[in-house]
Motif scaffolding. Structure first.
Motif, PDB file in Angstrom:
ATOM      1  N   THR A   1      26.942 -32.441 -43.272  1.00 34.74           N
ATOM      2  CA  THR A   1      25.847 -32.493 -42.315  1.00 34.74           C
ATOM      3  C   THR A   1      25.607 -31.099 -41.752  1.00 34.74           C
ATOM      4  OG1 THR A   1      26.227 -34.771 -41.689  1.00 34.74           O
ATOM      5  CG2 THR A   1      25.250 -33.369 -40.019  1.00 34.74           C
ATOM      6  N   TYR A   2      24.353 -30.708 -41.666  1.00 31.72           N
ATOM      7  CA  TYR A   2      23.983 -29.527 -40.881  1.00 31.72           C
ATOM      8  C   TYR A   2      23.346 -30.092 -39.623  1.00 31.72           C
ATOM      9  CZ  TYR A   2      24.396 -26.612 -45.101  1.00 31.72           C
ATOM     10  OH  TYR A   2      24.847 -25.948 -46.207  1.00 31.72           O
ATOM     11  N   PRO A   3      24.088 -30.211 -38.538  1.00 29.09           N
ATOM     12  CA  PRO A   3      23.592 -30.993 -37.400  1.00 29.09           C
ATOM     13  C   PRO A   3      22.187 -30.582 -36.971  1.00 29.09           C
ATOM     14  CG  PRO A   3      25.834 -30.245 -37.003  1.00 29.09           C
ATOM     15  CD  PRO A   3      25.395 -29.603 -38.276  1.00 29.09           C
ATOM     16  N   GLU A   4      21.887 -29.259 -36.934  1.00 35.94           N
ATOM     17  CA  GLU A   4      20.605 -28.788 -36.408  1.00 35.94           C
ATOM     18  C   GLU A   4      19.425 -29.299 -37.230  1.00 35.94           C
ATOM     19  OE1 GLU A   4      23.195 -26.919 -37.133  1.00 35.94           O
ATOM     20  OE2 GLU A   4      23.894 -26.071 -35.234  1.00 35.94           O
ATOM     21  N   ILE A   5      19.668 -29.538 -38.530  1.00 32.67           N
ATOM     22  CA  ILE A   5      18.576 -30.037 -39.362  1.00 32.67           C
ATOM     23  C   ILE A   5      18.730 -31.533 -39.593  1.00 32.67           C
ATOM     24  CG2 ILE A   5      17.279 -29.660 -41.494  1.00 32.67           C
ATOM     25  CD1 ILE A   5      18.784 -27.036 -41.756  1.00 32.67           C
ATOM     26  N   GLN A  54       7.438 -26.307 -40.890  1.00 33.35           N
ATOM     27  CA  GLN A  54       7.530 -26.855 -39.541  1.00 33.35           C
ATOM     28  C   GLN A  54       8.966 -27.213 -39.191  1.00 33.35           C
ATOM     29  OE1 GLN A  54       4.427 -29.821 -38.720  1.00 33.35           O
ATOM     30  NE2 GLN A  54       3.206 -28.786 -40.255  1.00 33.35           N
ATOM     31  N   MET A  55       9.682 -27.758 -40.208  1.00 37.25           N
ATOM     32  CA  MET A  55      11.083 -28.098 -39.983  1.00 37.25           C
ATOM     33  C   MET A  55      11.904 -26.840 -39.704  1.00 37.25           C
ATOM     34  SD  MET A  55      12.344 -30.990 -39.795  1.00 37.25           S
ATOM     35  CE  MET A  55      11.537 -32.561 -39.686  1.00 37.25           C
ATOM     36  N   VAL A  56      11.677 -25.825 -40.526  1.00 35.80           N
ATOM     37  CA  VAL A  56      12.435 -24.590 -40.354  1.00 35.80           C
ATOM     38  C   VAL A  56      12.106 -23.963 -39.003  1.00 35.80           C
ATOM     39  CG1 VAL A  56      12.721 -22.233 -41.213  1.00 35.80           C
ATOM     40  CG2 VAL A  56      12.759 -24.150 -42.810  1.00 35.80           C
ATOM     41  N   LYS A  57      10.851 -24.000 -38.655  1.00 36.97           N
ATOM     42  CA  LYS A  57      10.431 -23.441 -37.360  1.00 36.97           C
ATOM     43  C   LYS A  57      11.147 -24.155 -36.221  1.00 36.97           C
ATOM     44  CE  LYS A  57       6.778 -21.366 -34.929  1.00 36.97           C
ATOM     45  NZ  LYS A  57       7.473 -21.221 -33.692  1.00 36.97           N
ATOM     46  N   LYS A  58      11.222 -25.463 -36.346  1.00 33.42           N
ATOM     47  CA  LYS A  58      11.879 -26.258 -35.317  1.00 33.42           C
ATOM     48  C   LYS A  58      13.349 -25.848 -35.181  1.00 33.42           C
ATOM     49  CE  LYS A  58      12.992 -30.982 -34.167  1.00 33.42           C
ATOM     50  NZ  LYS A  58      13.005 -32.383 -34.556  1.00 33.42           N
ATOM     51  N   VAL A  59      13.998 -25.691 -36.344  1.00 35.32           N
ATOM     52  CA  VAL A  59      15.412 -25.325 -36.332  1.00 35.32           C
ATOM     53  C   VAL A  59      15.586 -23.922 -35.763  1.00 35.32           C
ATOM     54  CG1 VAL A  59      17.412 -24.852 -37.790  1.00 35.32           C
ATOM     55  CG2 VAL A  59      15.991 -26.860 -38.229  1.00 35.32           C
ATOM     56  N   LEU A  60      14.697 -23.005 -36.165  1.00 36.18           N
ATOM     57  CA  LEU A  60      14.810 -21.630 -35.675  1.00 36.18           C
ATOM     58  C   LEU A  60      14.619 -21.582 -34.158  1.00 36.18           C
ATOM     59  CD1 LEU A  60      12.936 -19.493 -38.380  1.00 36.18           C
ATOM     60  CD2 LEU A  60      15.388 -19.925 -38.141  1.00 36.18           C
ATOM     61  N   ASN A  61      13.665 -22.352 -33.679  1.00 35.41           N
ATOM     62  CA  ASN A  61      13.442 -22.412 -32.234  1.00 35.41           C
ATOM     63  C   ASN A  61      14.681 -22.906 -31.507  1.00 35.41           C
ATOM     64  OD1 ASN A  61      10.836 -21.494 -32.413  1.00 35.41           O
ATOM     65  ND2 ASN A  61       9.891 -23.531 -32.303  1.00 35.41           N
ATOM     66  N   ASN A  81       8.172 -32.966 -30.964  1.00 33.35           N
ATOM     67  CA  ASN A  81       7.619 -32.181 -29.870  1.00 33.35           C
ATOM     68  C   ASN A  81       8.693 -31.283 -29.251  1.00 33.35           C
ATOM     69  OD1 ASN A  81       6.481 -31.218 -27.531  1.00 33.35           O
ATOM     70  ND2 ASN A  81       5.544 -33.183 -26.962  1.00 33.35           N
ATOM     71  N   PRO A  82       8.455 -29.972 -29.192  1.00 33.44           N
ATOM     72  CA  PRO A  82       9.464 -29.072 -28.627  1.00 33.44           C
ATOM     73  C   PRO A  82       9.804 -29.407 -27.171  1.00 33.44           C
ATOM     74  CG  PRO A  82       7.405 -27.884 -29.143  1.00 33.44           C
ATOM     75  CD  PRO A  82       7.294 -29.244 -29.735  1.00 33.44           C
ATOM     76  N   GLU A  83       8.887 -30.038 -26.474  1.00 36.73           N
ATOM     77  CA  GLU A  83       9.168 -30.470 -25.102  1.00 36.73           C
ATOM     78  C   GLU A  83      10.398 -31.373 -25.072  1.00 36.73           C
ATOM     79  OE1 GLU A  83       7.804 -29.848 -22.226  1.00 36.73           O
ATOM     80  OE2 GLU A  83       5.840 -28.941 -22.647  1.00 36.73           O
ATOM     81  N   PHE A  84      10.579 -32.091 -26.142  1.00 34.48           N
ATOM     82  CA  PHE A  84      11.765 -32.960 -26.217  1.00 34.48           C
ATOM     83  C   PHE A  84      12.919 -32.256 -26.917  1.00 34.48           C
ATOM     84  CE2 PHE A  84       8.390 -36.086 -25.625  1.00 34.48           C
ATOM     85  CZ  PHE A  84       8.947 -36.866 -24.633  1.00 34.48           C
ATOM     86  N   TYR A  85      12.623 -31.774 -28.125  1.00 33.71           N
ATOM     87  CA  TYR A  85      13.797 -31.364 -28.910  1.00 33.71           C
ATOM     88  C   TYR A  85      14.484 -30.120 -28.377  1.00 33.71           C
ATOM     89  CZ  TYR A  85      10.962 -28.110 -31.907  1.00 33.71           C
ATOM     90  OH  TYR A  85      10.177 -27.113 -32.406  1.00 33.71           O
ATOM     91  N   LEU A  86      13.803 -29.353 -27.535  1.00 29.40           N
ATOM     92  CA  LEU A  86      14.466 -28.173 -26.970  1.00 29.40           C
ATOM     93  C   LEU A  86      15.094 -28.451 -25.599  1.00 29.40           C
ATOM     94  CD1 LEU A  86      11.988 -25.306 -27.949  1.00 29.40           C
ATOM     95  CD2 LEU A  86      14.155 -25.924 -29.022  1.00 29.40           C
ATOM     96  N   LYS A  87      14.924 -29.688 -25.126  1.00 32.16           N
ATOM     97  CA  LYS A  87      15.377 -30.019 -23.768  1.00 32.16           C
ATOM     98  C   LYS A  87      16.898 -29.895 -23.649  1.00 32.16           C
ATOM     99  CE  LYS A  87      12.694 -33.215 -21.801  1.00 32.16           C
ATOM    100  NZ  LYS A  87      11.960 -32.348 -20.858  1.00 32.16           N
ATOM    101  N   ARG A  91      19.414 -21.541 -28.204  1.00 26.48           N
ATOM    102  CA  ARG A  91      20.853 -21.810 -28.012  1.00 26.48           C
ATOM    103  C   ARG A  91      21.731 -20.645 -28.457  1.00 26.48           C
ATOM    104  NH1 ARG A  91      17.477 -25.896 -26.578  1.00 26.48           N
ATOM    105  NH2 ARG A  91      18.706 -27.585 -25.646  1.00 26.48           N
ATOM    106  N   ASP A  92      21.089 -19.543 -28.835  1.00 23.49           N
ATOM    107  CA  ASP A  92      21.848 -18.380 -29.266  1.00 23.49           C
ATOM    108  C   ASP A  92      22.729 -18.658 -30.483  1.00 23.49           C
ATOM    109  OD1 ASP A  92      21.301 -15.992 -28.221  1.00 23.49           O
ATOM    110  OD2 ASP A  92      22.504 -16.287 -26.388  1.00 23.49           O
ATOM    111  N   LEU A  93      22.269 -19.513 -31.380  1.00 21.13           N
ATOM    112  CA  LEU A  93      23.052 -19.824 -32.577  1.00 21.13           C
ATOM    113  C   LEU A  93      22.696 -18.823 -33.670  1.00 21.13           C
ATOM    114  CD1 LEU A  93      22.592 -23.700 -32.674  1.00 21.13           C
ATOM    115  CD2 LEU A  93      24.602 -22.436 -31.867  1.00 21.13           C
ATOM    116  N   LYS A  94      23.721 -18.359 -34.382  1.00 23.75           N
ATOM    117  CA  LYS A  94      23.476 -17.372 -35.429  1.00 23.75           C
ATOM    118  C   LYS A  94      23.629 -17.958 -36.839  1.00 23.75           C
ATOM    119  CE  LYS A  94      23.161 -13.708 -32.647  1.00 23.75           C
ATOM    120  NZ  LYS A  94      22.743 -14.566 -31.484  1.00 23.75           N
ATOM    121  N   THR A  95      24.352 -19.049 -36.917  1.00 25.30           N
ATOM    122  CA  THR A  95      24.593 -19.623 -38.253  1.00 25.30           C
ATOM    123  C   THR A  95      24.347 -21.119 -38.257  1.00 25.30           C
ATOM    124  OG1 THR A  95      26.924 -19.929 -37.735  1.00 25.30           O
ATOM    125  CG2 THR A  95      26.361 -17.938 -38.961  1.00 25.30           C
TER     126      THR A  95
END
Ligand SMILES: [Zn+2]
Ligand SMILES: [Zn+2]
Ligand SMILES: [Zn+2]
Lengths: 477, 435
Positions: free
Chosen positions: A159-163, A129-136, A66-72, A141-145
């Motif tokens: 490890t790719y921490p975001e994924i 959905q996974m990619v969307k989550k990571v892109l969000n 849920n983005p309510e959590f993972y974007l917090k 967070r203004d991450l480019k890479t």
């Protein structure tokens, strides 16, 4: 210095801080590790010297579907230096005292601002959905890479921490599949960073390379120089030239002492002796033993993978904010379900039919399995399909033959319930919910799916698309 | 025509004594040694083989029953291209209890890649490589060092072998326990490729097959060909293997004989080799072979002429025979030439053609008489028949000149130490030690 330096103006009550209209919740080691109650807070501060505890909380929140959590926004205080890449990279700031609350409040606001710009349109498949989550996450967070970080806890060594935060360390290869999908979709662009080799049995990246005997695969061998005595052309391992008395080397054929390398003898190569099978060889095999599954693999059969640094493409940047239409696969055809366009057409006919027969009542319903992503993380792409097939089977067995089912994406399905009024439909859906929950529980180690559904009576004077949109909005609001 | 009449008239006027005086070289050496002795030995051998039949059958049986492990060693440099073919043909062998050991003496082509692959696939039992070139002897010795067989069979990578070649070369060891080494019968595979190759086929057939039956029977068999030879490992171990070449094949034969073993030639163990197809390359090959005679017979194994512990009469005879019929014979031939030039100057126009006639008739006779003794023919008699008249030029003149050149180079300049047959490091050592 005391642990909690709290400025006068800031008041902590029951682990809550109100600051500049933001509600912070402080998680410390006395808190529960249940994260669901956190939904109402604007930001989280983890207050713990225990890196494992901090990591556990961070993983739980960031790994949530849920983005309510993972974007917090999440901040750390009293943070004890840790090498864990997720702990290092997936927080939004580290503070040393509550004096810095102003700083993190600004960060949190920034994130909120960006979050409101996001589009939460659902995408079809698990990878999408996974990619969307990571892109969000990257967008807010203004991450480019996406950078790989060497990590002993990852099964593939990186490890790719975001994924990776979404996966157990043992399932790290799924991360590579998801990145591959994003690359294929043109959302991210790879820059080669490193090549790794994975076990062809378990995808593990921790391999122990050894020189083994080509005859018996044993690594128990010893090497010796071969010595060639020029005057008599004798050639043999160095041990042939040793004697029991002194350190001099004597030729076993002509009994002359070896004097000067390059003049009367040389060492033209090396020979290995296998202590296991007693054979001699010069060209050993290099084999890789997988530390995870103990499989011994000839190096040419290892699976080579590129570890890349991924940059967001223009398409990726837009997609992060505005969502994207996957040009790749939709949910695969599932036996017993129809496609969304066909579903809409059938719905259109049904609306026409009830226009003429006003006493006839039909319903539409949406079922969303909120956390089914968690399941796909474990089962991968193949599992996704079989889970969906099982669900369709189950639903089909419990509805009328005239009813129809379609998947919007791998976590959402629509039902058209013909000649079925609201009450009956609601009862049917409640029954289906229980059955699906039971199905998953029985097949996946007591995994608890969260199922939400919404039922609406089909309106004779509204378009099918409009009615489906209304239904969907009502479910997600 | 007039010359022919005069020639016949002159020849018929010459009596027996004068004939012998004018053609003494032919009668003493060619006719006596290479015809009468060979034919009588061969007839005796053929006759004797009737009595050996049972013994040989028993020997074969005990070989097949005991199935000793045989190590086939194939030393070589840049021979990788031949190895696959060799490996495949070995699958056809009637005797299968062998290990195949290939030794690469510092090849600079694909040999190592090919052989490593065959080793990995189990088609070669062991492949050893010296990154630094060490010479053929050291390569063979490396194979010997790691061989596990009771018998060592030495192969050349570019030769091919009859299906029963390994079996047949092993049988003599079981027939006579005193036999320490057995030489195989090397034939010319590419005899049709050029005139040069055809003439060599005739030569191999004559001197190498028939000649070796004779020398083997007489106990003076000199050189076990590197292309195909079998040894008791015990004998090779006692010697520490081969010494540096060239001529290491002849050298090891002599040394095994010195140990008290019998050396045997086995005509039924057939190996096919490709010979040089141009005269230029043939000259190069023969210069190298002939130089080794001087080096090993005269310099290194002087002791066979000196009675001491290791002195054996048959060794001595073998040496005398070899030296006589190669080195001394060569000198004698020039002596004969001078004899004719000075003493029969006016008759020279008749003597030269008569010599050619005598040799050619002799060659025809030999060929026809020996042909029935050939078990394994690469071509019918008629194919070679038309080439027989050329043999006198090939043998009598061409090879003789090459041999003379080689002897002069070796005796006066020790040329073989400079030969690139061996790496410089080994040659330097050998020269210093007077090997
Ligand atoms: Zn593994
Ligand atoms: Zn082994
Ligand atoms: Zn030595």
């Amino acid at each position: 210095m005391s642990l909690k330096v709290v400025p006068q103006s800031i008041e902590i009550r029951n682990n809550k801080i109100e600051f500049e209209n933001l509600l912070f919740f402080i998680i410390d080691s006395t808190s529960s590790v249940k994260i669901e109650p956190l939904i109402g807070y604007d930001a989280i501060i983890i207050d713990s010297k225990d890196a494992d505890f901090a990591k556990l909380i961070l993983r739980k929140i960031r790994g949530h579907y849920n983005p309510e959590f993972y974007l917090k926004p999440i901040f750390l205080i009293n943070y004890k230096e840790s090498k864990d890449p997720i702990l290092q990279n997936m927080n939004d700031g580290i503070i040393h005292s509550y004096d810095q609350l102003k700083d993190i409040a600004d960060v949190a606001k920034q994130i909120f601002l960006k979050t409101t710009q996001l589009d939460y349109q659902l995408v079809a498949t698990f990878e999408a959905q996974m990619v969307k989550k990571v892109l969000n996450y990257m967008y807010t967070r203004d991450l480019k890479t996406l950078k790989p970080i060497p990590d002993l806890n990852s099964a593939i060594g990186y490890t790719y921490p975001e994924i990776s935060v979404n996966f157990d360390s043992a399932e790290e290869t799924q991360v590579l599949e998801i990145l591959g999908w994003g690359e294929k979709e043109g959302l991210i662009w790879p820059d080669f960073f490193e090549r790794i080799y994975l076990c062809n049995n378990c995808n593990g990246g921790f391999l122990s390379y050894r020189e083994v005997c080509p005859h018996c695969n044993s690594s128990n061998s010893s090497a010796q120089d071969l010595v060639h005595h020029f005057p008599c052309a004798y050639i043999g391992p160095l041990s042939d030239f040793r004697n029991t008395i002194d350190n001099s080397l004597t030729c076993p054929k002509c009994n002359k002492a070896l004097r000067h390398i390059g003049v009367d003898y040389d060492k033209p190569s090396i020979i290995h002796h296998c202590n296991n099978c007693d054979k001699n060889f010069q060209d050993f095999f290099v084999k890789a033993k997988c530390i995870s599954c103990t499989q011994d693999i000839e190096v040419q059969y290892l699976i080579p993978k590129s570890i890349n640094i991924y940059k967001l493409t223009k398409r990726g940047r837009t997609a992060a904010a505005n969502g994207f239409l996957s040009s790749g696969r939709e949910v695969e055809d599932i036996f017993g379900a129809i496609s969304m366009p066909v579903f809409k057409t059938l719905l259109h006919y049904e609306i026409e039919r009830i226009k003429d027969n006003t006493e006839q009542k039909s319903s539409i319903a949406i079922i969303n399995i909120e956390n089914i992503l968690e399941l796909y993380k474990k089962t991968g792409k193949k599992g996704e399909k079989s889970i969906l097939e099982n669900i369709v089977n189950l639903v089909r067995e419990n509805i009328r033959t005239t009813d129809f089912i379609a998947f919007e994406n791998s976590s959402t399905l629509y039902l058209g319930l013909i000649n079925c009024d609201y009450l009956q439909s609601e009862a049917d859906l409640l029954n289906l919910k229980t059955l699906i929950e039971k199905l998953i529980r029985n097949n996946f180690n007591d995994f608890e799916v969260k199922i939400n559904f919404k039922v609406k009576l089909l309106q004779p004077f509204n378009k099918s698309e409009f009615q489906l949109d209304e239904l969907t909005k009502e479910l997600f609001d | 025509m007039r010359f022919l009449d005069e020639f016949i008239n002159y020849m018929s006027s010459v009596d027996a004594a004068k004939l012998f005086r004018m053609f003494w070289f032919f009668f003493i050496f060619e006719f006596f040694r290479f015809f009468l002795i060979e034919i009588s030995t061969i007839i005796f051998w053929k006759f004797d083989s009737i009595f050996r039949k049972k013994g040989i059958a028993d020997a074969r049986l005990s070989l097949l029953k005991s199935q000793p492990l045989v190590s086939i060693i194939v030393p070589g440099r840049n021979e990788g291209k031949h190895i696959f073919k060799l490996v495949n043909s070995l699958k056809e062998q009637t005797y299968q209890n062998f290990e195949l050991i290939v030794i690469d003496d510092g090849s600079d082509d694909d040999t190592a890649v090919i052989c490593r692959n065959l080793e990995h696939n189990g088609m070669i039992n062991a492949f050893y490589r010296n990154d630094v070139r060490g010479g053929k002897a050291s390569a063979a010795n490396l194979g010997l060092r790691y061989a596990r067989g009771e018998f060592i069979v030495h192969f050349d990578a570019d030769c091919s072998y009859d299906r029963d070649a390994i079996e047949n070369i092993l049988v003599p060891f079981f027939y006579n326990p005193k036999i320490g080494a057995v030489g195989g019968n090397v034939q010319v595979r590419n005899y049709k490729e050029s005139l040069c190759a055809t003439l060599q086929a005739l030569e191999y057939y004559d001197t190498i097959s028939i000649g070796r039956i004779t020398t083997s029977e007489l106990g003076i068999y000199r050189v076990i060909s590197g292309a195909f030879g079998a040894f008791r490992k015990e004998a090779l171990d006692r010697l520490g293997g081969w010494d540096i070449g060239p001529g290491l094949d002849g050298d090891i034969t002599v040394k095994i004989r010195k140990l008290g073993y019998v050396i045997h030639f086995e005509p039924t163990a057939v190996c096919q080799t490709s010979v040089p197809v141009t005269f230029n390359r043939l000259i190069k090959q023969r210069l190298r072979w002939d130089k080794s005679l001087i080096r090993f017979r005269l310099r290194k194994h002087r002791d066979v002429f000196i009675p001491n512990d290791s002195f054996r009469f048959s060794n001595f005879i073998s040496f005398v025979e070899n030296v006589t019929y190669n080195l001394i014979l060569n000198v004698k031939w020039y002596f004969y030439l001078l004899d004719m030039l000075f003493n029969f100057t006016s008759q020279l126009v008749f003597i030269v053609p008569m010599n050619i006639v005598l040799y050619t008739v002799n060659n025809f006779m030999k060929f026809l008489v020996f042909s029935p003794f050939r078990d394994r023919k690469n071509e019918g008699i008629t194919y070679f028949l038309i080439y027989i008249p050329l043999m006198v030029f090939y043998f009598g003149y061409f090879l003789r000149i090459v041999r003379t050149t080689a002897y002069i180079q070796e005796i006066f300049f020790k040329a073989s130490y400079k030969d690139n047959w061996n790496p410089a490091k080994s040659s330097r050592q050998a020269k210093a030690l007077k090997l």
